[in-house]
Design an enzyme around this catalytic site. Sequence first.
Site, PDB file in Angstrom:
ATOM      1  N   CYS A   1      16.007   6.636   4.417  1.00  0.00           N
ATOM      2  CA  CYS A   1      15.135   6.085   4.729  1.00  0.00           C
ATOM      3  C   CYS A   1      15.665   5.567   3.170  1.00  0.00           C
ATOM      4  O   CYS A   1      15.035   6.782   2.215  1.00  0.00           O
ATOM      5  CB  CYS A   1      14.210   5.405   4.825  1.00  0.00           C
ATOM      6  SG  CYS A   1      13.315   3.381   4.447  1.00  0.00           S
ATOM      7  N   LEU A   2      16.142   4.975   2.122  1.00  0.00           N
ATOM      8  CA  LEU A   2      16.311   4.646   0.875  1.00  0.00           C
ATOM      9  C   LEU A   2      15.254   4.623   0.119  1.00  0.00           C
ATOM     10  O   LEU A   2      14.664   5.037  -1.111  1.00  0.00           O
ATOM     11  CB  LEU A   2      16.802   3.452   0.269  1.00  0.00           C
ATOM     12  CG  LEU A   2      18.277   3.557   0.106  1.00  0.00           C
ATOM     13  CD1 LEU A   2      18.734   1.923   0.502  1.00  0.00           C
ATOM     14  CD2 LEU A   2      19.181   4.140  -0.175  1.00  0.00           C
TER      15      LEU A   2
ATOM     16  N   HIS B   1      16.280   0.046  11.764  1.00  0.00           N
ATOM     17  CA  HIS B   1      15.750   0.409  11.302  1.00  0.00           C
ATOM     18  C   HIS B   1      15.426  -0.805   9.754  1.00  0.00           C
ATOM     19  O   HIS B   1      13.461  -0.892  10.116  1.00  0.00           O
ATOM     20  CB  HIS B   1      16.362   1.143  10.219  1.00  0.00           C
ATOM     21  CG  HIS B   1      16.191   1.906   9.361  1.00  0.00           C
ATOM     22  ND1 HIS B   1      16.000   3.534   9.095  1.00  0.00           N
ATOM     23  CD2 HIS B   1      15.129   1.727   8.073  1.00  0.00           C
ATOM     24  CE1 HIS B   1      15.814   3.688   7.755  1.00  0.00           C
ATOM     25  NE2 HIS B   1      15.368   2.774   7.473  1.00  0.00           N
ATOM     26  N   GLU B   2      15.595  -1.809  10.234  1.00  0.00           N
ATOM     27  CA  GLU B   2      15.106  -2.477   9.137  1.00  0.00           C
ATOM     28  C   GLU B   2      14.541  -3.703  10.048  1.00  0.00           C
ATOM     29  O   GLU B   2      13.493  -4.429   8.772  1.00  0.00           O
ATOM     30  CB  GLU B   2      16.372  -3.192   8.614  1.00  0.00           C
ATOM     31  CG  GLU B   2      18.429  -2.524   7.613  1.00  0.00           C
ATOM     32  CD  GLU B   2      16.962  -1.884   6.729  1.00  0.00           C
ATOM     33  OE1 GLU B   2      16.357  -1.717   5.592  1.00  0.00           O
ATOM     34  OE2 GLU B   2      17.774  -0.408   6.375  1.00  0.00           O
TER      35      GLU B   2
ATOM     36  N   HIS C   1      10.873  -2.443   9.176  1.00  0.00           N
ATOM     37  CA  HIS C   1      10.238  -2.619   8.134  1.00  0.00           C
ATOM     38  C   HIS C   1       9.370  -4.269   7.252  1.00  0.00           C
ATOM     39  O   HIS C   1       9.016  -4.060   6.513  1.00  0.00           O
ATOM     40  CB  HIS C   1      11.278  -2.227   6.560  1.00  0.00           C
ATOM     41  CG  HIS C   1      11.690  -0.769   5.900  1.00  0.00           C
ATOM     42  ND1 HIS C   1      11.117  -0.025   5.167  1.00  0.00           N
ATOM     43  CD2 HIS C   1      13.210  -0.506   6.242  1.00  0.00           C
ATOM     44  CE1 HIS C   1      11.663   0.871   4.925  1.00  0.00           C
ATOM     45  NE2 HIS C   1      13.034   0.740   5.191  1.00  0.00           N
TER      46      HIS C   1
ATOM     47  N   GLY D   1      21.006  -0.176   4.433  1.00  0.00           N
ATOM     48  CA  GLY D   1      20.613  -1.232   4.440  1.00  0.00           C
ATOM     49  C   GLY D   1      19.358  -1.462   3.991  1.00  0.00           C
ATOM     50  O   GLY D   1      19.055  -0.369   3.089  1.00  0.00           O
TER      51      GLY D   1
ATOM     52  N   GLN E   1      11.176  -3.287   0.965  1.00  0.00           N
ATOM     53  CA  GLN E   1      11.648  -2.377  -0.369  1.00  0.00           C
ATOM     54  C   GLN E   1      11.685  -2.178  -1.647  1.00  0.00           C
ATOM     55  O   GLN E   1      12.063  -1.071  -2.145  1.00  0.00           O
ATOM     56  CB  GLN E   1      12.825  -1.567   0.335  1.00  0.00           C
ATOM     57  CG  GLN E   1      12.766  -0.700   1.819  1.00  0.00           C
ATOM     58  CD  GLN E   1      14.308   0.107   2.334  1.00  0.00           C
ATOM     59  OE1 GLN E   1      14.909  -0.932   2.857  1.00  0.00           O
ATOM     60  NE2 GLN E   1      13.935   1.524   2.353  1.00  0.00           N
TER      61      GLN E   1
HETATM   62 ZN    ZN Z   1      14.534   2.165   5.592  1.00  0.00          ZN
END
Ligand code: ZN
Length: 153
Positions: free
Chosen positions: A89-90, A132-133, A136, A46, A51
Amino acid sequence: MVLDIVEFDEEALRQETEEVEIPPSGEVKLLAAQMLATMDAADGLGLAAPQVNRSERLFVVNLWGKYHVFINPVIERFSKDVGTEEEACLSLPGVFAKVRRPKMVWITYYDAAGKLYESRKFKRRDARVIQHEMDHLDGKLIVDYVSDFEFGE
Ligand code: ZN
């Protein structure tokens, strides 16, 4: 085009996001396509707009090999049943946090073509990735679920 993913950048990751106009503009469709390519290149499940330092209420996910774009998503309902799993998380490489979340969610959202999905149900891992997204978009990160984590170095 693959975009730069911001890492440990509190300003970008905590920025306020804004609703996207429906039907989505060409610019928004392009952003969604670029975010899908970026998520894919990073081997992620995701990726949310903050991000890549953008403020649209938009995220993309890979659910079992299928790409989905979520625009202006709203959580309509949660299950009472919750589970705790470790998440990554990226934008926070090397960080793993155990996060407690409802196992099922019902989301209303638009896709990149402007099609409306009303109270669509997602469960288990899909529900976790989506929550999770969603976090963000509200500037919330997995570290916020860990009481003793210090952001940054
Ligand atoms: Zn994340």
